[in-house]
Each structure stands twice: as structure tokens, then as C-alpha cells.
Enzyme design. Sequence first.
Site, mmCIF file in Angstrom:
data_model
loop_
_atom_site.group_PDB
_atom_site.id
_atom_site.type_symbol
_atom_site.label_atom_id
_atom_site.label_comp_id
_atom_site.label_asym_id
_atom_site.label_seq_id
_atom_site.Cartn_x
_atom_site.Cartn_y
_atom_site.Cartn_z
ATOM 1 N N LYS A 52 0.832 -0.434 -1.935
ATOM 2 C CA LYS A 52 0.475 -1.407 -0.689
ATOM 3 C C LYS A 52 0.508 -0.372 0.616
ATOM 4 O O LYS A 52 -0.627 -0.536 1.272
ATOM 5 C CB LYS A 52 1.624 -2.310 -0.425
ATOM 6 C CG LYS A 52 1.742 -3.297 -1.373
ATOM 7 C CD LYS A 52 2.981 -4.374 -1.587
ATOM 8 C CE LYS A 52 2.896 -5.287 -2.720
ATOM 9 N NZ LYS A 52 4.069 -6.101 -2.825
ATOM 10 N N GLN A 96 10.007 -6.242 -0.419
ATOM 11 C CA GLN A 96 9.498 -6.242 -1.969
ATOM 12 C C GLN A 96 10.676 -6.833 -2.766
ATOM 13 O O GLN A 96 11.719 -6.739 -2.613
ATOM 14 C CB GLN A 96 9.488 -4.607 -2.419
ATOM 15 C CG GLN A 96 8.976 -4.407 -3.623
ATOM 16 C CD GLN A 96 7.405 -4.859 -3.908
ATOM 17 O OE1 GLN A 96 6.646 -4.625 -2.925
ATOM 18 N NE2 GLN A 96 7.169 -5.720 -5.069
ATOM 19 N N ASP A 119 3.905 -12.417 3.290
ATOM 20 C CA ASP A 119 3.744 -12.911 2.093
ATOM 21 C C ASP A 119 3.638 -14.552 1.740
ATOM 22 O O ASP A 119 3.594 -14.661 0.789
ATOM 23 C CB ASP A 119 5.055 -12.401 1.275
ATOM 24 C CG ASP A 119 4.987 -11.632 0.085
ATOM 25 O OD1 ASP A 119 3.899 -11.176 -0.168
ATOM 26 O OD2 ASP A 119 6.080 -10.876 -0.345
#
Length: 288
Positions: A52, A96, A119
Site C-alpha cells: 500500500k 490494517q 476503507d
Amino acid sequence: MNIIDGKKISDAKRAEIKERVSKITKETGKVPGLATILVGENPASQVYINSKIKACENAGIKSFHRTLPANSSKEEIISLIKNLNADSQIDGILLQLPLPDNSFAQDCINAISPLKDVDGLHPFNAGLLNLSKNWQELIDKNVLLSCTPSGVIHLLHASKIEIAGKTAVVIGRSNLVGKPLSMMLLANDATVIMAHSKTKNLKEVCKNADIVVAAIGKAKFVTKEFIKDGATVIDVGINRVDGKLYGDVDFESLTNANVFVTPVPGGVGPMTITMLLENTLKAFNNRK
Ligand code: NAP
């Protein structure tokens, strides 16, 4: 078998994002910023986070990486999130998952400002998805959509696979993949069936579908017997068996079938990070 090349589609989308970032940076003098948070040292999570960060660099997005020890409390994680919420250089925050103690993951996600929820897992953004009338409205309103499911929709659109009026079966009902993807297919006017571990006659249910999405977490679970002639099969699964990567679909069994299918690796996986970049750009624009 027709292979949907996720890597190629993802590369094209990333090139387009890079151009948009460059234009924005020239026009505003500001650089979109993404904060990543890794709690603990899970090797797979470290690999994902590094990918990422690298993708951000390539796209011209500034990344801010933060780490916390594995035994961090919910309060410590939320305290870091609050600092990042208040930091004007940061447009998006990615926590994460899974956390070492995943029981309070949603509480931590809920602490992320909905404007920085790249997200798309905050109840506010999940709610906007559920309340949307159609896909165009979600695009027009720049809603932050969960990355893996919106990556699947992008793959379908880019491959010119018709969704409207088609029957889609999504196997899996997680908040991360199955549920949001079902809502996104619905927003694209599919007739959606959300299947799960209690679904009866799953093979027959899938056999009637034009689009089958496997988001289960069981290697090679979906075989040729689940799939009708001419169908599209999207494999979200990532399963490591004896050091090798497998999807949820028995890819080999479809070799001679008349189907469109995403491979693992090189299918849905690259799109997840691409949509994270897209969301960071959306968050930058929304905050502006
Ligand atoms: P999850 O939270 O474990 O959910 C799995 C879902 O599969 C559940 O809804 C479960 O049903 C259902 N299921 C399990 N066994 C089943 C069976 N025998 N028949 C029908 N349904 C069954 O997993 P997830 O987070 O959604 O992830 C799914 C897969 O996608 C995993 O392999 C994960 O690694 C992968 N993934 C990939 C990406 C990517 O970027 N490519 C991103 C995220 C996840 P119940 O609800 O009834 O238990």
C-alpha cells in the site's frame, strides 16, 4: 475460459489516478496523504501495508506509516486514530486488519473520521452505500466505498460484463466483502442472492447465476459444478496452502468452460489497493 486480467485493469486505473493526483497537486499545491496503521507484526499484514505504501509513492500520494505494539489496547489505538483525524496533512486513514485482538476492530474503525475512512467500513459510509438509490448516485456523491468490493465492480465494468438485470450470487456475508459487494451489485441493478454457510443447495443456487462471487476463505471451494455456461466468476479468496496461493475457486476445473473468471493471484487482489488510492483521492476532494 476467458481470464479477467485484474493486473492489467488495475495498472490502467492506477495510471489514471496518478495523473489526477499530479493535476491536483499542481493546482492546489497540496499532496493527498494516506496514514496506515499496523498493530503488531503479522507478516502477511506487513506485506500488505508495504504494498500500500509503495502504491501510494508510485501514485504521488504521501504516506504516513504508524506502528503500534501487538499488545496495544483499544484506547491506545483510538488515541492514535484521533491524532490522525486532527492532522490536516492526512486525508485517509487505513487501519490494517485483522488486529492482534480483532474483537474491538469495529470500535477502532468507528473512531476514524467518516471523511477519512478510506476503507469504507465506518457505519456512516456503509450506511450511505445501503441508502443509495443506484451506482451513479454513489459516484456523484463521492461516497467512500469499501475497497475490495468496489474493486470487483470496477473489474466487471472494465470487462464490459453486464450487471443490470443479471442474477448475482455472492458467497460470503462479511462486513468487509460479502455484504458491501452485495449492496454494490444491487446498486448496479443485479438481482442479488447473498449466500453463506447456512445456505442450502448452494451448488444449485449458484448454477442459476450469471455472476458468482466467491468470498469464503476456503481454497478451491467453488468448482465447475457450481457454474453455468456463459457465467462470470469472481474469486475474492486468498488462501495460503503449503506456501502457495489459492483462490476460493477451483480455477483449473474451469479451464475448458465457457466462462469469464478472475485468477488468483492477479485478479481481485491488485484492485483492492487501487481502490484504496482512489478513495484517498476522493477523501482529499471531499475534505477540500
Ligand atoms: P470471512 O469474514 O471469514 O467470511 C467468510 C464468509 O464465507 C462468511 O460469511 C461465511 O458464512 C461464508 N462461508 C464459510 N464457509 C462457507 C460454506 N461452506 N458455504 C458457504 N459460505 C461459507 O472472510 P472475508 O473477510 O469476507 O474474506 C473472504 C475471503 O476473501 C478470504 O479468503 C480473504 O482472505 C479474502 N479477501 C481477499 C481480499 C482481496 O483483496 N483479494 C480482501 C479481503 C478478503 P457465515 O457468515 O455463515 O459464517
